[in-house]
Design an enzyme around this catalytic site. Structure first.
Site, PDB file in Angstrom:
ATOM      1  N   TYR A  64       0.841  -1.203   0.000  1.00 13.69           N
ATOM      2  CA  TYR A  64       0.000   0.000   0.000  1.00 13.69           C
ATOM      3  C   TYR A  64       0.867   1.240   0.000  1.00 13.69           C
ATOM      4  O   TYR A  64       1.908   1.242   0.624  1.00 13.69           O
ATOM      5  CB  TYR A  64      -0.897   0.027   1.246  1.00 13.69           C
ATOM      6  CG  TYR A  64      -1.960  -1.026   1.238  1.00 13.69           C
ATOM      7  CD1 TYR A  64      -3.075  -0.900   0.430  1.00 13.69           C
ATOM      8  CD2 TYR A  64      -1.855  -2.138   2.058  1.00 13.69           C
ATOM      9  CE1 TYR A  64      -4.066  -1.875   0.436  1.00 13.69           C
ATOM     10  CE2 TYR A  64      -2.845  -3.112   2.069  1.00 13.69           C
ATOM     11  CZ  TYR A  64      -3.944  -2.968   1.254  1.00 13.69           C
ATOM     12  OH  TYR A  64      -4.925  -3.925   1.257  1.00 13.69           O
ATOM     13  N   HIS A  66      -1.617   1.077  -3.328  1.00 21.33           N
ATOM     14  CA  HIS A  66      -1.536   0.472  -4.652  1.00 21.33           C
ATOM     15  C   HIS A  66      -2.746   0.881  -5.481  1.00 21.33           C
ATOM     16  O   HIS A  66      -3.721   1.420  -4.963  1.00 21.33           O
ATOM     17  CB  HIS A  66      -1.365  -1.046  -4.586  1.00 21.33           C
ATOM     18  CG  HIS A  66      -2.477  -1.783  -3.911  1.00 21.33           C
ATOM     19  ND1 HIS A  66      -2.263  -2.570  -2.819  1.00 21.33           N
ATOM     20  CD2 HIS A  66      -3.802  -1.874  -4.168  1.00 21.33           C
ATOM     21  CE1 HIS A  66      -3.405  -3.115  -2.439  1.00 21.33           C
ATOM     22  NE2 HIS A  66      -4.358  -2.698  -3.246  1.00 21.33           N
ATOM     23  N   GLU A  84      -5.584   3.001  -3.448  1.00 18.97           N
ATOM     24  CA  GLU A  84      -6.221   2.709  -2.163  1.00 18.97           C
ATOM     25  C   GLU A  84      -5.189   2.656  -1.054  1.00 18.97           C
ATOM     26  O   GLU A  84      -4.039   2.258  -1.267  1.00 18.97           O
ATOM     27  CB  GLU A  84      -7.031   1.420  -2.212  1.00 18.97           C
ATOM     28  CG  GLU A  84      -6.225   0.163  -2.434  1.00 18.97           C
ATOM     29  CD  GLU A  84      -7.061  -1.097  -2.353  1.00 18.97           C
ATOM     30  OE1 GLU A  84      -7.320  -1.570  -1.226  1.00 18.97           O
ATOM     31  OE2 GLU A  84      -7.444  -1.608  -3.426  1.00 18.97           O
ATOM     32  N   ARG A 103     -10.785   1.471   3.510  1.00 19.32           N
ATOM     33  CA  ARG A 103      -9.794   2.136   2.656  1.00 19.32           C
ATOM     34  C   ARG A 103     -10.240   3.548   2.297  1.00 19.32           C
ATOM     35  O   ARG A 103     -11.425   3.813   2.124  1.00 19.32           O
ATOM     36  CB  ARG A 103      -9.603   1.389   1.324  1.00 19.32           C
ATOM     37  CG  ARG A 103      -9.287  -0.082   1.435  1.00 19.32           C
ATOM     38  CD  ARG A 103      -7.836  -0.337   1.832  1.00 19.32           C
ATOM     39  NE  ARG A 103      -7.558  -1.766   1.814  1.00 19.32           N
ATOM     40  CZ  ARG A 103      -7.795  -2.582   2.831  1.00 19.32           C
ATOM     41  NH1 ARG A 103      -8.317  -2.122   3.948  1.00 19.32           N
ATOM     42  NH2 ARG A 103      -7.513  -3.869   2.746  1.00 19.32           N
ATOM     43  N   HIS A 118     -14.487  -3.488   2.899  1.00 16.96           N
ATOM     44  CA  HIS A 118     -14.827  -4.877   2.594  1.00 16.96           C
ATOM     45  C   HIS A 118     -16.020  -5.335   3.437  1.00 16.96           C
ATOM     46  O   HIS A 118     -16.675  -6.314   3.094  1.00 16.96           O
ATOM     47  CB  HIS A 118     -13.639  -5.799   2.904  1.00 16.96           C
ATOM     48  CG  HIS A 118     -12.519  -5.724   1.916  1.00 16.96           C
ATOM     49  ND1 HIS A 118     -12.660  -6.025   0.582  1.00 16.96           N
ATOM     50  CD2 HIS A 118     -11.204  -5.384   2.089  1.00 16.96           C
ATOM     51  CE1 HIS A 118     -11.492  -5.887  -0.029  1.00 16.96           C
ATOM     52  NE2 HIS A 118     -10.597  -5.497   0.859  1.00 16.96           N
ATOM     53  N   PHE A 126     -15.608  -4.476  -2.499  1.00 15.02           N
ATOM     54  CA  PHE A 126     -15.820  -3.349  -1.605  1.00 15.02           C
ATOM     55  C   PHE A 126     -17.240  -2.831  -1.753  1.00 15.02           C
ATOM     56  O   PHE A 126     -17.869  -3.008  -2.798  1.00 15.02           O
ATOM     57  CB  PHE A 126     -14.870  -2.195  -1.961  1.00 15.02           C
ATOM     58  CG  PHE A 126     -13.438  -2.432  -1.599  1.00 15.02           C
ATOM     59  CD1 PHE A 126     -12.987  -2.248  -0.299  1.00 15.02           C
ATOM     60  CD2 PHE A 126     -12.515  -2.803  -2.569  1.00 15.02           C
ATOM     61  CE1 PHE A 126     -11.653  -2.445   0.030  1.00 15.02           C
ATOM     62  CE2 PHE A 126     -11.180  -2.997  -2.256  1.00 15.02           C
ATOM     63  CZ  PHE A 126     -10.753  -2.817  -0.952  1.00 15.02           C
TER      64      PHE A 126
END
EC number: 4.6.1.24
Length: 130
Positions: A64, A66, A84, A103, A118, A126
């Site tokens: 991250y 990414h 994110e 996120r 999530h 998501f």
């Protein structure tokens, strides 16, 4: 006399103390499952993720920040490409380890696209936080 002053002070402060939980609830600008985030929380997370993106660095086993491909087809109000970055319910800035479910999504120009989770989504998908 002193007892009377203390009683008066307590009577004046008690309603204020009892009202504080409602102030915390009003600071919830984004809700991801049962996690509540203020705009300040989101801005702090976004700034950390964007700085790493600008520096060409990543953290954690999922690297991250990414690229976020938006397979879910969210109608973000800012242009892609999207990235994110985890936002943690603890209030800490992500520095590796478990990213949790939530996120922030930002673009190449450091514009906030949205906050997603999530939690409540099927598989590894998501859903948008409210």
């Amino acid at each position: 006399m002193m007892y009377s002053k203390l009683l008066t002070l307590t009577t004046l402060l008690l309603p204020t103390a009892l009202a504080l939980p409602s102030l915390v609830e009003r600071a919830c600008d984004y809700t991801c499952g049962s996690n509540c985030y203020s705009s300040s929380d989101v801005s702090t997370a976004q700034a950390a993720g964007y700085q790493l993106h600008e520096d060409g660095e990543t953290v954690g086993s999922n690297s991250y920040p990414h690229k976020y491909n938006n397979y879910e087809g969210f109608d973000f109000s800012v242009s892609s490409p999207y990235y994110e970055w985890p936002i943690l319910s603890s209030g800490d800035v992500y520095s590796g380890g478990s990213p949790g479910a939530d996120r922030v999504v930002f673009n190449e120009n450091n514009q906030l696209a949205g906050v997603i989770t999530h939690t409540g989504a099927s598989g590894n998908n998501f859903v948008e936080c409210t």
